[in-house]
Design a protein around this motif. Structure first.
Motif, PDB file in Angstrom:
ATOM      1  N   ILE A 178      18.521  -5.073  -7.715  1.00 37.32           N
ATOM      2  CA  ILE A 178      18.513  -3.756  -7.067  1.00 37.32           C
ATOM      3  C   ILE A 178      18.000  -3.885  -5.638  1.00 37.32           C
ATOM      4  O   ILE A 178      18.544  -3.286  -4.699  1.00 37.32           O
ATOM      5  CB  ILE A 178      17.649  -2.759  -7.864  1.00 37.32           C
ATOM      6  CG1 ILE A 178      18.348  -2.408  -9.188  1.00 37.32           C
ATOM      7  CG2 ILE A 178      17.383  -1.488  -7.056  1.00 37.32           C
ATOM      8  CD1 ILE A 178      17.472  -1.619 -10.150  1.00 37.32           C
ATOM      9  N   PHE A 179      16.943  -4.678  -5.464  1.00 34.54           N
ATOM     10  CA  PHE A 179      16.351  -4.870  -4.144  1.00 34.54           C
ATOM     11  C   PHE A 179      17.364  -5.446  -3.160  1.00 34.54           C
ATOM     12  O   PHE A 179      17.540  -4.916  -2.056  1.00 34.54           O
ATOM     13  CB  PHE A 179      15.136  -5.801  -4.261  1.00 34.54           C
ATOM     14  CG  PHE A 179      14.597  -6.281  -2.950  1.00 34.54           C
ATOM     15  CD1 PHE A 179      13.913  -5.415  -2.099  1.00 34.54           C
ATOM     16  CD2 PHE A 179      14.758  -7.598  -2.547  1.00 34.54           C
ATOM     17  CE1 PHE A 179      13.409  -5.856  -0.882  1.00 34.54           C
ATOM     18  CE2 PHE A 179      14.257  -8.048  -1.339  1.00 34.54           C
ATOM     19  CZ  PHE A 179      13.586  -7.174  -0.508  1.00 34.54           C
ATOM     20  N   TYR A 180      18.051  -6.500  -3.537  1.00 35.13           N
ATOM     21  CA  TYR A 180      18.978  -7.138  -2.592  1.00 35.13           C
ATOM     22  C   TYR A 180      20.229  -6.289  -2.354  1.00 35.13           C
ATOM     23  O   TYR A 180      20.785  -6.317  -1.252  1.00 35.13           O
ATOM     24  CB  TYR A 180      19.334  -8.548  -3.058  1.00 35.13           C
ATOM     25  CG  TYR A 180      18.189  -9.511  -2.847  1.00 35.13           C
ATOM     26  CD1 TYR A 180      17.703  -9.762  -1.565  1.00 35.13           C
ATOM     27  CD2 TYR A 180      17.569 -10.148  -3.920  1.00 35.13           C
ATOM     28  CE1 TYR A 180      16.632 -10.615  -1.360  1.00 35.13           C
ATOM     29  CE2 TYR A 180      16.500 -11.010  -3.715  1.00 35.13           C
ATOM     30  CZ  TYR A 180      16.038 -11.234  -2.435  1.00 35.13           C
ATOM     31  OH  TYR A 180      14.965 -12.077  -2.226  1.00 35.13           O
ATOM     32  N   GLN A 181      20.641  -5.526  -3.344  1.00 32.07           N
ATOM     33  CA  GLN A 181      21.756  -4.618  -3.102  1.00 32.07           C
ATOM     34  C   GLN A 181      21.342  -3.512  -2.129  1.00 32.07           C
ATOM     35  O   GLN A 181      22.133  -3.107  -1.267  1.00 32.07           O
ATOM     36  CB  GLN A 181      22.242  -4.023  -4.427  1.00 32.07           C
ATOM     37  CG  GLN A 181      22.990  -5.030  -5.292  1.00 32.07           C
ATOM     38  CD  GLN A 181      23.468  -4.454  -6.607  1.00 32.07           C
ATOM     39  OE1 GLN A 181      22.840  -3.568  -7.182  1.00 32.07           O
ATOM     40  NE2 GLN A 181      24.580  -4.970  -7.100  1.00 32.07           N
ATOM     41  N   ALA A 182      20.105  -3.047  -2.243  1.00 37.04           N
ATOM     42  CA  ALA A 182      19.601  -2.031  -1.320  1.00 37.04           C
ATOM     43  C   ALA A 182      19.414  -2.622   0.081  1.00 37.04           C
ATOM     44  O   ALA A 182      19.710  -1.970   1.095  1.00 37.04           O
ATOM     45  CB  ALA A 182      18.280  -1.461  -1.837  1.00 37.04           C
ATOM     46  N   ILE A 183      18.948  -3.865   0.146  1.00 37.34           N
ATOM     47  CA  ILE A 183      18.775  -4.550   1.429  1.00 37.34           C
ATOM     48  C   ILE A 183      20.120  -4.696   2.130  1.00 37.34           C
ATOM     49  O   ILE A 183      20.241  -4.494   3.351  1.00 37.34           O
ATOM     50  CB  ILE A 183      18.119  -5.930   1.222  1.00 37.34           C
ATOM     51  CG1 ILE A 183      16.618  -5.780   0.955  1.00 37.34           C
ATOM     52  CG2 ILE A 183      18.358  -6.852   2.416  1.00 37.34           C
ATOM     53  CD1 ILE A 183      15.794  -5.339   2.147  1.00 37.34           C
ATOM     54  N   ARG A 184      21.137  -5.090   1.388  1.00 32.71           N
ATOM     55  CA  ARG A 184      22.482  -5.231   1.961  1.00 32.71           C
ATOM     56  C   ARG A 184      22.910  -3.936   2.644  1.00 32.71           C
ATOM     57  O   ARG A 184      23.460  -3.960   3.758  1.00 32.71           O
ATOM     58  CB  ARG A 184      23.484  -5.584   0.857  1.00 32.71           C
ATOM     59  CG  ARG A 184      24.949  -5.548   1.305  1.00 32.71           C
ATOM     60  CD  ARG A 184      25.860  -5.626   0.073  1.00 32.71           C
ATOM     61  NE  ARG A 184      27.266  -5.625   0.441  1.00 32.71           N
ATOM     62  CZ  ARG A 184      27.985  -4.528   0.632  1.00 32.71           C
ATOM     63  NH1 ARG A 184      27.428  -3.328   0.507  1.00 32.71           N
ATOM     64  NH2 ARG A 184      29.270  -4.615   0.949  1.00 32.71           N
ATOM     65  N   HIS A 185      22.641  -2.827   2.001  1.00 36.52           N
ATOM     66  CA  HIS A 185      23.059  -1.527   2.536  1.00 36.52           C
ATOM     67  C   HIS A 185      22.388  -1.234   3.877  1.00 36.52           C
ATOM     68  O   HIS A 185      23.064  -0.824   4.828  1.00 36.52           O
ATOM     69  CB  HIS A 185      22.727  -0.416   1.537  1.00 36.52           C
ATOM     70  CG  HIS A 185      23.157   0.947   1.990  1.00 36.52           C
ATOM     71  ND1 HIS A 185      24.421   1.441   1.778  1.00 36.52           N
ATOM     72  CD2 HIS A 185      22.491   1.911   2.683  1.00 36.52           C
ATOM     73  CE1 HIS A 185      24.526   2.641   2.305  1.00 36.52           C
ATOM     74  NE2 HIS A 185      23.365   2.962   2.862  1.00 36.52           N
ATOM     75  N   ALA A 219      19.468  -2.941   9.908  1.00 35.79           N
ATOM     76  CA  ALA A 219      18.392  -3.701   9.263  1.00 35.79           C
ATOM     77  C   ALA A 219      17.050  -2.977   9.291  1.00 35.79           C
ATOM     78  O   ALA A 219      15.994  -3.610   9.272  1.00 35.79           O
ATOM     79  CB  ALA A 219      18.255  -5.089   9.867  1.00 35.79           C
ATOM     80  N   LYS A 220      17.083  -1.629   9.339  1.00 30.81           N
ATOM     81  CA  LYS A 220      15.861  -0.827   9.276  1.00 30.81           C
ATOM     82  C   LYS A 220      15.831  -0.078   7.939  1.00 30.81           C
ATOM     83  O   LYS A 220      16.821   0.526   7.534  1.00 30.81           O
ATOM     84  CB  LYS A 220      15.813   0.178  10.428  1.00 30.81           C
ATOM     85  CG  LYS A 220      15.726  -0.440  11.817  1.00 30.81           C
ATOM     86  CD  LYS A 220      14.349  -1.033  12.055  1.00 30.81           C
ATOM     87  CE  LYS A 220      14.224  -1.615  13.469  1.00 30.81           C
ATOM     88  NZ  LYS A 220      14.343  -0.602  14.515  1.00 30.81           N
ATOM     89  N   ILE A 221      14.671  -0.111   7.290  1.00 28.54           N
ATOM     90  CA  ILE A 221      14.519   0.568   6.008  1.00 28.54           C
ATOM     91  C   ILE A 221      14.710   2.077   6.211  1.00 28.54           C
ATOM     92  O   ILE A 221      14.152   2.669   7.129  1.00 28.54           O
ATOM     93  CB  ILE A 221      13.118   0.299   5.411  1.00 28.54           C
ATOM     94  CG1 ILE A 221      12.933  -1.189   5.127  1.00 28.54           C
ATOM     95  CG2 ILE A 221      12.908   1.122   4.153  1.00 28.54           C
ATOM     96  CD1 ILE A 221      13.886  -1.777   4.122  1.00 28.54           C
ATOM     97  N   ILE A 267      14.418   3.494  -0.005  1.00 28.60           N
ATOM     98  CA  ILE A 267      13.198   3.872  -0.728  1.00 28.60           C
ATOM     99  C   ILE A 267      13.550   4.496  -2.078  1.00 28.60           C
ATOM    100  O   ILE A 267      12.933   4.197  -3.106  1.00 28.60           O
ATOM    101  CB  ILE A 267      12.352   4.857   0.103  1.00 28.60           C
ATOM    102  CG1 ILE A 267      11.934   4.214   1.443  1.00 28.60           C
ATOM    103  CG2 ILE A 267      11.135   5.309  -0.684  1.00 28.60           C
ATOM    104  CD1 ILE A 267      11.064   2.988   1.310  1.00 28.60           C
ATOM    105  N   ILE A 268      14.561   5.336  -2.089  1.00 31.11           N
ATOM    106  CA  ILE A 268      14.991   5.981  -3.336  1.00 31.11           C
ATOM    107  C   ILE A 268      15.580   4.954  -4.303  1.00 31.11           C
ATOM    108  O   ILE A 268      15.300   4.974  -5.503  1.00 31.11           O
ATOM    109  CB  ILE A 268      16.024   7.096  -3.039  1.00 31.11           C
ATOM    110  CG1 ILE A 268      15.353   8.245  -2.283  1.00 31.11           C
ATOM    111  CG2 ILE A 268      16.669   7.603  -4.328  1.00 31.11           C
ATOM    112  CD1 ILE A 268      16.323   9.273  -1.749  1.00 31.11           C
ATOM    113  N   GLN A 269      16.386   4.041  -3.771  1.00 33.49           N
ATOM    114  CA  GLN A 269      17.071   3.062  -4.626  1.00 33.49           C
ATOM    115  C   GLN A 269      16.086   2.117  -5.327  1.00 33.49           C
ATOM    116  O   GLN A 269      16.316   1.719  -6.467  1.00 33.49           O
ATOM    117  CB  GLN A 269      18.074   2.249  -3.800  1.00 33.49           C
ATOM    118  CG  GLN A 269      19.059   1.456  -4.654  1.00 33.49           C
ATOM    119  CD  GLN A 269      20.205   0.894  -3.825  1.00 33.49           C
ATOM    120  OE1 GLN A 269      20.419   1.295  -2.687  1.00 33.49           O
ATOM    121  NE2 GLN A 269      20.944  -0.035  -4.416  1.00 33.49           N
ATOM    122  N   VAL A 270      14.980   1.765  -4.638  1.00 33.92           N
ATOM    123  CA  VAL A 270      14.029   0.812  -5.235  1.00 33.92           C
ATOM    124  C   VAL A 270      12.805   1.510  -5.838  1.00 33.92           C
ATOM    125  O   VAL A 270      11.839   0.843  -6.206  1.00 33.92           O
ATOM    126  CB  VAL A 270      13.554  -0.227  -4.183  1.00 33.92           C
ATOM    127  CG1 VAL A 270      14.739  -0.968  -3.591  1.00 33.92           C
ATOM    128  CG2 VAL A 270      12.707   0.419  -3.086  1.00 33.92           C
TER     129      VAL A 270
END
Length: 242
Positions: free
Chosen positions: A163-170, A177-179, A184-187
């Motif tokens: 889940i983390f890396y899929q959210a990071i990709r997005h 590349a900014k959160i 935040i919702i996805q993780v």
């Protein structure tokens, strides 16, 4: 595996150039070791070799490697999405008896025939796009359970990492590349829920790149293993019927 190997070749290009340079310099060092004198020159050559061996840690290159690893994560996650598309297509085309077909209606866009001659698998992927999105873990797990009766493949930690890396990709693709709040919702229900704040900059490390590659590869292997088990069980059923 072939696609990940290509990603590795891109990621490791700088290190490979460094290794090549070190091999040339060490050859030179060996030759000059036989020559008397030139002490300071030999010491300098030794220092240069040592610095090149640690090239990834050089401040001038560290920032560039962060960019490389960020982009590599996109390729790793996207590769898994492509893998799932390929799996779905292959099963529909060659092993449709493995799928739990339902009475649900599926809409097929016939305009696809204007540009290609799609297989039945291609048509099914298109028809189910609104139901299963392989960029999202929950959707992927739902597809495996509903369509193939495959479940319980991942432990909690494995789920969190994917889940983390899929959210990071997005966020790398869509938010420079900014959160963002979507991340935040996805993780929110993972171990990463309190590790990032909105507007934090994503800086993927070499460890994280390798971790992502490893987790998606293992997930893919589990999926293939279970599909093969279903296929073998079906063959046994057919033998009994015969």
């Amino acid at each position: 595996d072939d696609n990940l190997l290509k990603v590795d070749q891109v990621v490791n290009l700088g290190a490979e150039v460094g290794e090549l340079a070190v091999s040339f310099l060490k050859d030179l060092e060996d030759k000059y070791s036989l020559v008397p004198g030139f002490i300071e020159y030999k010491k300098k050559l030794n220092r240069v070799i040592s610095e090149i061996e640690k090239i990834k840690n050089q401040p001038a290159l560290k920032k560039k490697y962060e960019i490389i690893y960020n982009q590599a994560i996109i390729l790793v996650v996207s590769n898994f999405e492509t893998f799932m598309d390929d799996i779905f297509r292959e099963i529909v085309n060659n092993q449709p008896y493995l799928i739990n077909w339902t009475e649900d209606k599926a809409k097929i866009d016939l305009s696809i025939f204007k540009y290609s001659l799609p297989t039945i698998g291609d048509l099914m992927i298109q028809a189910f796009k609104d139901r299963f999105n392989f960029q999202d873990l929950q959707s992927t797990l739902r597809f495996l359970e509903q369509m193939l009766d495959i479940k319980d493949l991942l432990g909690e930690k494995e789920r969190d990492i994917i889940i983390f890396y899929q959210a990071i990709r997005h966020v790398i693709i869509h938010n420079s590349a900014k959160i963002d709040t979507a991340f935040i919702i996805q993780v929110r229900n993972t171990e990463y829920s309190n590790k990032y704040q909105v507007n934090d900059e994503v800086k993927i490390s070499e460890f994280q790149y390798k971790q992502a590659k490893n987790i998606f590869t293992k997930f893919a292997e589990k999926i293939i293993l279970n599909i093969n088990k279903k296929h073998e069980a079906r063959l046994v059923e057919l033998e009994h019927e015969i």
